[in-house]
Motif scaffolding. Structure first.
Motif, short mmCIF file in Angstrom:
data_model
loop_
_atom_site.label_atom_id
_atom_site.label_comp_id
_atom_site.label_asym_id
_atom_site.label_seq_id
_atom_site.Cartn_x
_atom_site.Cartn_y
_atom_site.Cartn_z
N ASN A 50 28.22 -17.95 21.99
CA ASN A 50 26.82 -17.77 21.50
C ASN A 50 26.45 -18.21 20.07
O ASN A 50 25.43 -18.65 19.79
CB ASN A 50 26.41 -16.15 21.53
CG ASN A 50 26.33 -15.61 22.96
OD1 ASN A 50 25.82 -16.45 24.05
ND2 ASN A 50 26.70 -14.28 23.15
N THR A 51 27.49 -17.92 19.12
CA THR A 51 27.38 -18.44 17.95
C THR A 51 27.19 -19.87 17.89
O THR A 51 26.44 -20.42 17.05
CB THR A 51 28.55 -17.97 16.97
OG1 THR A 51 28.54 -16.70 17.33
CG2 THR A 51 28.51 -18.17 15.48
N GLY A 65 17.81 -10.66 18.70
CA GLY A 65 18.87 -11.07 19.49
C GLY A 65 19.02 -10.18 20.90
O GLY A 65 19.63 -10.68 21.75
N MET A 104 18.63 -15.54 23.02
CA MET A 104 18.78 -16.94 22.46
C MET A 104 17.49 -17.47 22.10
O MET A 104 17.37 -18.12 21.15
CB MET A 104 19.69 -17.87 23.26
CG MET A 104 20.16 -18.98 22.69
SD MET A 104 21.21 -18.74 21.35
CE MET A 104 22.65 -17.91 22.04
N PRO A 123 19.72 -12.58 14.57
CA PRO A 123 20.25 -11.93 15.76
C PRO A 123 20.28 -10.51 15.90
O PRO A 123 20.02 -9.80 16.96
CB PRO A 123 21.70 -12.30 15.67
CG PRO A 123 21.64 -13.52 14.80
CD PRO A 123 20.61 -13.14 13.86
N THR A 125 22.45 -10.28 22.87
CA THR A 125 23.06 -11.66 22.41
C THR A 125 24.21 -11.46 21.22
O THR A 125 23.50 -11.36 20.25
CB THR A 125 22.20 -12.64 22.50
OG1 THR A 125 21.49 -12.83 23.44
CG2 THR A 125 22.94 -13.92 22.25
N ASN A 126 25.33 -11.20 21.68
CA ASN A 126 26.23 -10.94 20.29
C ASN A 126 26.93 -12.33 19.78
O ASN A 126 26.92 -13.34 20.79
CB ASN A 126 27.49 -10.04 20.93
CG ASN A 126 27.42 -8.83 21.01
OD1 ASN A 126 26.54 -8.16 20.59
ND2 ASN A 126 28.17 -8.09 21.76
N VAL A 127 26.71 -12.34 18.53
CA VAL A 127 27.26 -13.39 17.91
C VAL A 127 28.33 -12.86 16.86
O VAL A 127 28.57 -11.65 16.53
CB VAL A 127 26.07 -14.33 16.95
CG1 VAL A 127 25.17 -14.89 17.98
CG2 VAL A 127 25.50 -13.43 16.11
N ASN A 166 26.31 -21.89 20.31
CA ASN A 166 25.43 -22.43 21.09
C ASN A 166 23.93 -22.15 20.02
O ASN A 166 22.97 -22.87 19.91
CB ASN A 166 24.91 -21.85 22.19
CG ASN A 166 25.97 -22.12 23.35
OD1 ASN A 166 26.41 -23.29 23.23
ND2 ASN A 166 26.25 -21.02 24.40
N PHE A 167 23.89 -21.13 19.38
CA PHE A 167 22.91 -20.72 18.40
C PHE A 167 22.57 -21.61 17.18
O PHE A 167 21.57 -22.08 16.97
CB PHE A 167 22.97 -19.52 17.98
CG PHE A 167 22.19 -19.08 16.82
CD1 PHE A 167 20.89 -18.92 16.91
CD2 PHE A 167 22.61 -18.10 15.82
CE1 PHE A 167 19.74 -18.52 16.00
CE2 PHE A 167 21.88 -17.94 14.67
CZ PHE A 167 20.56 -18.02 14.88
N VAL A 210 25.23 -20.38 11.67
CA VAL A 210 26.62 -19.64 11.88
C VAL A 210 26.70 -18.31 11.46
O VAL A 210 27.10 -17.43 11.99
CB VAL A 210 27.72 -20.71 11.75
CG1 VAL A 210 29.11 -19.85 11.68
CG2 VAL A 210 27.89 -21.77 12.95
N SER A 248 30.85 -14.24 22.05
CA SER A 248 30.45 -14.14 20.75
C SER A 248 30.45 -15.62 20.22
O SER A 248 29.52 -15.99 19.65
CB SER A 248 31.05 -13.26 19.93
OG SER A 248 30.89 -11.86 20.40
#
Length: 582
Positions: free
Chosen positions: A83-84, A240, A161, A236, A243-245, A86-87, A230, A80
């Motif tokens: 991914n957060t 998403g 993503m 998401p 893909t967990n954030v 990177n996103f 963020v 998470s």
């Protein structure tokens, strides 16, 4: 000759004057105190409730850092967080250069119809962040018209993503463009003239004059886009996939598992990067210096065929992309069955407004937006006036309170909507809270939205008030004119454009917001933005697009009405601005 009657209750003129001054002082201090209490109750206390709940167990017992250890050691924590980040980083790395190119073209080139291109770039502000996600599903989904293009970039699916970054870039471009256009608007033409006299190339002037002059705007735009990504929840959630954030983790913990302790832990972790970005932005703005001095000559671009042609092509390309993404969701909302039956229909709107019971949601959204605009504008402008124009900063004992109030006024800018929503749940839903009756009502949706978007509105009001000479209040005081008359007859008319901007800002954001209110609505207070999530989860993509399009249409109509009202009021109240003009 009639006798003069004596009234024992009448005050002598001197005492009456002193009484009036004392009353005004009490009103001014009382206003600042009320603002401080309101920000403390509706902002500081809910955030404190998150911190307290993060160290409590499910039964309310104190567990210290055990919740943090539990979440950090969970298998999905590292994924998470990665991914957060990177996103947010990918979104920032794409959005800021793209926006800078557009802003540079607007401010440093001679382009036709600049107002049109600027308005097109700002269109996404009228839409919820869910709309671009829906549009990219229509364009690049498994049945999308442009699905084949994903293979050109080595992408297998839009879900995850790739779709998140594309959708977030679309949603964040307007915010970066506004900041960068302001940064590029002011520049000293003498620097460019000196460079030209030395035979400096265009590229060298760009890297030695233009970029250094816009560096603070670039940093601010970078931090704003990073913070938005963020804390983003809607994008998401819709596109998403798996893909967990961190924002999705909060939603799962609170709504899915009813585990408020771990949800508070995730909220604290989500708050940290936002606070860091906010602190950096404050430091950078404190170091920023004026780009134009009294001797400066404002820069005006000169026509250059090849440069203007290239920049116009870039602006046209970006504007076309904006219109295609926005138009795709609108088109999909009128299609029978995508992509097999493209005949016209209104059934998605009928289903969304009637069969799914979302007609009440649309009415709720309108009511919430109107109340947010009314209450938010009143509180924001009055609060800024109390701080800036009543002389409280010169009173001993109140000088220590003002920095705290000003700090609270700026704090919402650093608080993600998801975090604020968790704080409101924990505070207003707490047993024994006398304000608990607000939970689940339309009032709490209005309060949370006003607080969520308070900082930008406060800064707008403060900027407008600082442009007024303090002599207005001084002269009024010397003439024994009550401050509220000066406020109503002078301050409000002069600051009317800023007041209308604040109202428009509150209304549009109230229509499109989802991150904070997704935790706070009740069965009778569902909002249109929340219903889009529900329709998407039910697989009704067309109806979800219809509700998103309805929000865009409503925001656009109200924005147009605001412009008409502003034009009418400006003609009636701002004629003094034209004094002396031929």
């Amino acid at each position: 000759m009639s006798a003069v009657q004596f009234d024992p209750m009448a005050r002598p003129p001197v005492l009456a004057s002193r009484w009036a001054l004392a009353s005004e002082a009490i009103a001014a201090r009382g206003g600042v105190l009320l603002l401080a209490i309101a920000l403390f109750v509706f902002l500081t206390v809910p955030l404190a409730a998150i911190l307290l709940r993060s160290v409590d167990g499910r039964a309310g017992e104190f567990v210290g850092l055990a919740n943090f250890v539990t979440y950090v050691s969970s298998p999905g924590f590292g994924t998470s967080v990665a991914n957060t980040l990177n996103f947010a980083l990918l979104t920032t790395l794409i959005t800021v250069p793209v926006s800078f190119g557009f802003a540079f073209a607007m401010q440093r080139a001679c382009l036709p119809w600049r107002g049109l291109w600027r308005n097109i770039a700002l269109i996404p502000i009228l839409a919820p962040s869910l709309l671009p996600a829906l549009s990219f599903l229509y364009l690049f989904g498994n049945q999308g018209w442009l699905h084949f293009m994903l293979g050109w970039f080595g992408i297998d699916s839009i879900y995850g993503m790739p779709g998140m970054v594309m959708s977030m870039c679309f949603a964040s471009v307007p915010h970066a463009v506004m900041i960068l256009m302001a940064a590029l608007a002011l520049s000293d033409a003498r620097l460019y003239e000196a460079a030209e006299s030395l035979g400096t190339s265009e590229a060298r002037k760009f890297f030695t004059i233009t970029l250094p002059g816009a560096k603070y705007g670039l940093i601010s735009a970078t931090l704003v886009v990073f913070t938005m990504a963020v804390s983003e929840f809607g994008v998401p959630k819709v596109i998403g996939g798996n893909t967990n954030v961190l924002a999705i983790d909060i939603y799962k913990q609170v709504v899915g598992q009813q585990n408020f302790s771990i949800g508070a832990v995730v909220a604290v972790l989500l708050l940290l990067p936002a606070l860091a970005a906010f602190a950096i932005d404050r430091v950078i703005q404190g170091r920023q210096k004026a780009l134009l001095s009294a001797r400066s000559v404002p820069y005006a671009p000169r026509a250059a065929g090849w440069r203007d042609g290239l920049l116009l092509s870039y602006v046209l390309l970006l504007s076309l992309a904006m219109l295609v993404v926005m138009g795709m969701a609108v088109f999909g909302s009128f299609v029978q069955f995508w992509p097999y039956d493209l005949s016209f229909t209104l059934r998605h709107y009928v289903y969304g407004l009637e069969e799914a019971g979302i007609d009440n949601a649309y009415v709720n959204s309108l009511q919430m937006a109107l109340w947010t605009a009314l209450i938010g504008t009143t509180v924001t402008f009055a609060g800024a006036y109390w701080i800036e124009k009543t002389g409280v900063d010169k009173v001993r004992g109140w000088r220590r309170l003002l920095p705290l109030v000003q700090g609270q006024a700026l704090l919402p800018m650093a608080v993600p909507g998801m975090v604020l929503g968790i704080g409101y749940i924990l505070f207003f839903n707490a047993p024994g809270n006398p304000l608990g009756f607000l939970y689940g009502s339309l009032a709490i949706l209005v309060l949370s939205t006003v607080v969520h978007f308070y900082s930008s509105s406060h800064l707008t009001a403060v900027t407008a008030l600082k442009s007024l000479d303090g002599e207005f209040e001084s002269v009024s005081a010397s003439l024994k004119v009550p401050f509220y008359k000066t406020f109503w007859r002078v301050t409000v008319p002069v600051c009317l454009p800023a007041i209308l901007d604040i109202s428009r800002y509150y209304f549009v954001n109230a229509m499109t917001t989802i991150s904070a209110v997704v935790f706070l609505y009740g069965p009778q207070t569902t909002l249109t933005s929340v219903s889009i999530l529900q329709l998407d989860e039910a697989g009704a993509l067309g109806s979800a697009a219809a509700m998103a399009s309805l929000i865009v249409f409503t925001s656009a109509v109200v924005t147009g009405l605001f412009f008409i009202i502003e034009w009418w009021l400006m003609r009636r109240t701002q004629r003094w601005r034209n004094t002396g003009r031929s």
